[in-house]
Write an enzyme that holds these catalytic residues in place. Structure first.
Site, PDB file in Angstrom:
ATOM      1  N   CYS A  15     -79.734  14.065  -0.330  1.00 39.18           N
ATOM      2  CA  CYS A  15     -80.369  13.775  -1.630  1.00 39.18           C
ATOM      3  C   CYS A  15     -80.680  15.086  -2.333  1.00 39.18           C
ATOM      4  O   CYS A  15     -80.465  16.163  -1.800  1.00 39.18           O
ATOM      5  CB  CYS A  15     -81.628  12.935  -1.456  1.00 39.18           C
ATOM      6  SG  CYS A  15     -83.011  13.872  -0.782  1.00 39.18           S
ATOM      7  N   ASP A 409     -58.331  22.613 -35.948  1.00 34.24           N
ATOM      8  CA  ASP A 409     -57.380  23.611 -36.428  1.00 34.24           C
ATOM      9  C   ASP A 409     -56.179  22.808 -36.938  1.00 34.24           C
ATOM     10  O   ASP A 409     -56.015  21.646 -36.558  1.00 34.24           O
ATOM     11  CB  ASP A 409     -56.985  24.516 -35.255  1.00 34.24           C
ATOM     12  CG  ASP A 409     -55.849  25.442 -35.621  1.00 34.24           C
ATOM     13  OD1 ASP A 409     -55.917  26.047 -36.701  1.00 34.24           O
ATOM     14  OD2 ASP A 409     -54.886  25.544 -34.839  1.00 34.24           O
ATOM     15  N   ASP A 590     -55.953  25.512 -30.663  1.00 34.63           N
ATOM     16  CA  ASP A 590     -54.950  25.803 -29.624  1.00 34.63           C
ATOM     17  C   ASP A 590     -54.480  27.249 -29.593  1.00 34.63           C
ATOM     18  O   ASP A 590     -53.815  27.648 -28.656  1.00 34.63           O
ATOM     19  CB  ASP A 590     -53.739  24.882 -29.819  1.00 34.63           C
ATOM     20  CG  ASP A 590     -52.888  25.339 -30.987  1.00 34.63           C
ATOM     21  OD1 ASP A 590     -53.481  25.791 -31.982  1.00 34.63           O
ATOM     22  OD2 ASP A 590     -51.655  25.267 -30.895  1.00 34.63           O
ATOM     23  N   ASP A 594     -58.085  30.820 -32.472  1.00 29.11           N
ATOM     24  CA  ASP A 594     -59.156  29.806 -32.415  1.00 29.11           C
ATOM     25  C   ASP A 594     -60.187  30.115 -31.332  1.00 29.11           C
ATOM     26  O   ASP A 594     -61.248  29.493 -31.302  1.00 29.11           O
ATOM     27  CB  ASP A 594     -58.565  28.414 -32.110  1.00 29.11           C
ATOM     28  CG  ASP A 594     -57.621  27.950 -33.207  1.00 29.11           C
ATOM     29  OD1 ASP A 594     -57.937  28.197 -34.380  1.00 29.11           O
ATOM     30  OD2 ASP A 594     -56.577  27.361 -32.880  1.00 29.11           O
TER      31      ASP A 594
END
Length: 696
Positions: A15, A409, A590, A594
């Protein structure tokens, strides 16, 4: 001495409080970058002194946990398996509970009850007691302290009653045994559920464990994928998994890359094409050269990202951690106050006061709070990964929850990055066929993506071709060339004044002979995506370095109203900053240009075919180049957060109601143990629901 990142596999943490006690211990030893994940049984930290490592391992094991080399190879002894402990205790607890129903006199004898309870109590002491004492030593009392104190109080009280022969009202052996058995049952459920929530990473690790056929001196030797070295030649046959990343040397094959991209259609591979480790050859066979092996492969990096993501805690979880840390001491205090008030102020019998105090200890459950967030985050990350969406951090999920703006973009994101000729306008006597021939001859000599797109499009129509003597590229302008007859050509950007759609011009001997209108194709799914974002009350924004009129044209076609064109990388940062001040902002891009904006946005999203820099700057990578993944990502994030909130509500509400009810004496400790065990199961079950839940 340089710091090293140490990774240890630690078993026995079940836990959040267990993880906290290991975390505190490592902090006390002055270690940095500590990550403790109880679900995947991993502990990571930076250490600048390797000589300390045996001491650190000894301290972790001193807390009652085990450091192992490989959890997969670890064989747990029969008597240590939590399932076997539960079965053993259940067999002995059953007759203790049945004595209330069955008329068999011998079951009521204190000595028989003590003999049935004693083995269960010993198992409980070994299982919970060891962990409880070690957690107190570590300064973070865990939930086992509550179970251990509660069951021990019931056993010692009953034992005194048996020795002193004080009669039936002192017999609470069944309470002690039932508490231990039911909490063990809860642990069994918890262990199975946590295994399910961490299945995404384990499935990916399994994909890595394959054999490879290495070509050596014309023969084939079978080795493990782990032993492949860069530069090795490998043979991959139909039905085999590609062992590592590489390039095709010879042969053709259809490769199923669904594991990475979520794309169900196989991809055709031939000489010089890149292949990715873990993908499957469905048809054909290839010889390949290994280029990336071990931790450098795409799959290994994905696994690393997933592990880091599971360890990065959302702010919601930090709240749960803080509560869990003070929870156990608070419950022990409430239990003592309950005993004192009930016995001394209300003047009830010792047994009623003790049972109320034990019920408080047993009913409370910090475990459910500790499990609320990590289990939901793991299931959410796993579901996203199966859909080809890689999320770098559980905290990303929370950052996305109230998105106001999605900034795109243009080139390579909204558009495919492939260019098409929309129109050619001739000036003077040259025919369209001649113009096409000149364009192909010149652009064949260029490596520019636009040039490649134009050549691919015009080659099928080409009837005449120009023979060139020389051709050279002028960065940012275009191509200059000379044919065998001494004519000079220039093909490049430069618009005619009268028509802005024509963005390439072709000159022969400094005289304009043609204008060409080219543009990149819009992704077919872009229009639907923008409509869906607007339905979700998210404002789409176009942000590009491209010419403003082209940005406006694309924005008009797909339905975006907010457009920022002709922006340099540093100007993109300023635009992102403005939107961030208005609300949560996601940036999708991409290219290298950017990267700063992806880092600046609340969450940066990068396409899989993006530049390496963009992928490193982004917090989310879409392995599938379909833009619909953006909606999937937003939906999965939203539902993961809903699940976390439901889990935390259940865990808090359960404790807020259960503790006063137990303190007032309305709850038997056995019922307490039973409901406590099931509060964990409810929380984990709710998280697992996310695996199959409809999220549209």
């Amino acid at each position: 001495m340089a710091e090293q990142l140490i990774e240890l596999n630690v078993t026995g943490m079940h836990c959040n409080n267990c993880a906290l006690s290991v975390h505190k211990l490592l902090e006390k030893r002055g270690l940095h970058n500590i990550l403790v994940d109880f679900a995947s049984e991993e502990v990571k930290f930076s250490n600048d002194n390797e000589a300390d490592l045996p001491g650190i391992i000894k301290d972790i094991e001193g807390l009652g946990y085990k450091v192992v080399d490989d959890p997969a190879l670890q064989i747990t002894p029969f008597y240590e398996k939590v399932e076997n402990k539960f079965l053993f205790c259940a067999i002995l607890t059953a007759p203790l509970l049945l004595h209330m129903i069955l008329p068999w006199h011998f079951l009521h004898l204190p000595l028989v009850q003590m003999l049935l309870c004693l083995p269960v109590f010993i198992v409980g002491c070994l299982h919970f007691g060891k962990s409880a004492i070690n957690s107190i030593k570590g300064g973070v009392p865990n939930m086992d302290v509550l179970i251990f104190v509660g069951s021990s109080a019931a056993f010692i009280y009953s034992l005194i009653g048996t020795i002193e022969n004080l009669g039936e009202q002192y017999q609470f052996y069944e309470t002690c045994a039932t508490i231990i058995t039911l909490v063990l049952l809860g642990n069994v459920f918890e262990k199975r559920s946590v295994t399910q929530t961490t299945s995404a990473v384990k499935d990916l690790v399994k994909i890595q464990q394959v054999n490879a056929n290495r070509v050596v001196n014309g023969g084939i030797e079978v080795i493990s994928a782990r032993d492949v070295r860069p530069g090795d030649t490998l043979l991959v046959n139909q039905g085999d998994k590609i062992p590592v990343d590489g390039e095709v040397l010879s042969g053709n094959a259809s490769v199923d890359e669904a594991m990475l991209t979520g794309e169900s259609i196989p991809v055709e591979k031939e000489k010089y094409d890149k292949v990715i480790g873990g993908t499957i050859v469905q048809n054909g066979n290839i010889r390949m050269i290994a280029t990336k092996v071990g931790s450098n492969t795409v799959l290994a990096q994905i696994i690393e990202l997933m592990k880091k993501a599971q360890a990065a805690k959302p702010p919601v979880q930090k709240l749960g951690d803080k509560v869990a840390a003070v929870f156990v001491p608070a419950v022990i205090l409430i239990s003592l106050i309950t005993f004192i008030i009930t016995f001394f102020a209300v003047h009830t019998s010792l047994q009623v006061a003790l049972m109320n105090a034990i019920a408080v200890l047993v009913i409370s459950c910090p475990c459910a709070m500790g499990l609320a967030t990590p289990t939901a985050v793991m299931v959410g990350l796993g579901r996203a990964a199966k859909n080809g969406i890689l999320i770098k951090g559980g905290d990303t999920i929370e950052a996305v929850s109230n998105t106001k703006f999605v900034v795109f973009d243009k080139t390579g994101t909204i558009t495919t990055g492939k260019f098409r000729i929309y129109d050619i306008k001739t000036e003077g006597e040259a025919s369209i066929e001649q113009i096409r021939g000149v364009i192909v001859a010149i652009e064949e000599r260029s490596n520019h993506p636009i040039a490649k797109s134009l050549v691919n499009e015009l080659l099928p129509f080409q009837q005449t071709k120009l023979i060139l003597k020389s051709a050279k590229e002028e960065k940012g302008l275009g191509m200059r060339a000379e044919d065998v007859d001494g004519n000079h050509y220039f093909l490049g950007s430069g618009k005619a004044k009268d028509d802005s759609d024509f963005n390439l011009s072709l000159y022969k001997n400094q005289k304009l002979i043609a204008q060409i209108a080219i543009d990149d194709e819009i992704r077919p799914e872009a229009i639907t995506l923008i409509k869906q974002l607007k339905k979700m009350n998210i404002v789409p924004v176009l942000l590009s370095g491209d010419k403003m009129n082209r940005c406006l044209k694309v924005a008009r076609q797909i339905g975006i109203d907010d457009v920022h064109g002709e922006k340099l990388p540093d100007e993109k940062l300023q635009v992102i900053d403005i939107y961030k001040q208005k609300g949560k902002t996601i940036m999708i891009g991409d290219g290298i240009n950017d990267a700063p904006a992806l880092t600046k946005a609340d969450v940066g999203v990068s396409m899989n075919d993006a530049s390496q820099v963009a992928m490193q700057s982004a917090r989310v990578i879409l392995l599938n180049t379909d833009l619909q993944s953006v909606i999937k990502f937003l939906q999965i994030s939203r539902h993961t957060l809903i699940t976390i909130k439901q889990n935390l509500f259940w865990a808090f509400a359960y404790n807020i109601i259960a503790i006063p009810v137990a303190a007032l004496g309305f709850l038997n400790p056995m019922v307490g143990a039973f409901t406590m065990a099931f509060s964990d199961v409810v929380v984990i079950g709710n998280s697992l629901r996310l695996k199959r839940k409809k999220i549209d």
